[in-house]
Design an enzyme around this catalytic site. Sequence first.
Site, PDB file in Angstrom:
ATOM      1  N   THR A 272       0.848  -1.072   0.031  1.00 10.20           N
ATOM      2  CA  THR A 272      -0.087   0.091  -0.184  1.00 10.20           C
ATOM      3  C   THR A 272       0.930   1.199  -0.111  1.00 10.20           C
ATOM      4  O   THR A 272       0.307   2.292   0.270  1.00 10.20           O
ATOM      5  CB  THR A 272      -0.879   0.106   1.153  1.00 10.20           C
ATOM      6  N   SER A 273       2.192   1.102   0.015  1.00 14.56           N
ATOM      7  CA  SER A 273       3.169   2.211   0.005  1.00 14.56           C
ATOM      8  C   SER A 273       3.430   2.839  -1.377  1.00 14.56           C
ATOM      9  O   SER A 273       2.779   3.930  -1.744  1.00 14.56           O
ATOM     10  CB  SER A 273       4.468   1.734   0.626  1.00 14.56           C
ATOM     11  N   ARG A 274       4.229   2.336  -2.188  1.00 15.79           N
ATOM     12  CA  ARG A 274       4.747   2.707  -3.551  1.00 15.79           C
ATOM     13  C   ARG A 274       4.831   1.627  -4.471  1.00 15.79           C
ATOM     14  O   ARG A 274       5.427   0.421  -4.075  1.00 15.79           O
ATOM     15  CB  ARG A 274       6.272   3.531  -3.478  1.00 15.79           C
TER      16      ARG A 274
ATOM     17  N   HIS B 191      -4.862   2.458  -5.525  1.00 17.71           N
ATOM     18  CA  HIS B 191      -4.493   3.550  -4.302  1.00 17.71           C
ATOM     19  C   HIS B 191      -5.388   3.910  -3.457  1.00 17.71           C
ATOM     20  O   HIS B 191      -5.747   5.211  -3.577  1.00 17.71           O
ATOM     21  CB  HIS B 191      -3.512   4.473  -5.129  1.00 17.71           C
TER      22      HIS B 191
ATOM     23  N   GLU C 103       1.325   3.098 -12.791  1.00 22.48           N
ATOM     24  CA  GLU C 103      -0.276   3.111 -12.289  1.00 22.48           C
ATOM     25  C   GLU C 103      -0.625   4.657 -13.106  1.00 22.48           C
ATOM     26  O   GLU C 103      -1.858   5.026 -13.329  1.00 22.48           O
ATOM     27  CB  GLU C 103      -0.730   3.259 -11.023  1.00 22.48           C
TER      28      GLU C 103
ATOM     29  N   ASP D  55      -2.254  -2.108  -3.649  1.00 16.55           N
ATOM     30  CA  ASP D  55      -2.798  -0.914  -3.772  1.00 16.55           C
ATOM     31  C   ASP D  55      -2.242   0.185  -4.638  1.00 16.55           C
ATOM     32  O   ASP D  55      -2.687   1.174  -4.633  1.00 16.55           O
ATOM     33  CB  ASP D  55      -3.106  -0.494  -2.316  1.00 16.55           C
TER      34      ASP D  55
END
Length: 112
Positions: A10-12, A73, A41, A36
């Site tokens: 869920t970070s980068r 995200h 993206e 995420d």
Amino acid sequence: MKQGVYLVNTSRGALIDTDALIDGLVEGKFGGVGLDVYEEEEGIFYEDKSGEIMRDENLARLMTFPNVLITSHMGFFTKEAMQAIASVTLENAYALENGLPLVNKVGAEAVK
């Protein structure tokens, strides 16, 4: 639940080597993967692209695995995170209105 390693990012997106991840999925090394974020993206999410050909072969491949979930995200979208964002926004507006130092000011020199 399927056996194996579970990976959630869920970070980068760039923290994950997508080619290595796909290889690991093919080899059955992951019980499940939740992304995420995705390293490429930009321009993919937040718009209806259902009538277009997906040109990102890695993303298309990732989406074929039944044990992979990809979201746009939204990991930040919790009650606590939204309250913190609102609080900081209001504090910034108050500081600006009252001539106080702007703790979160971003000047042109910071934008590259």
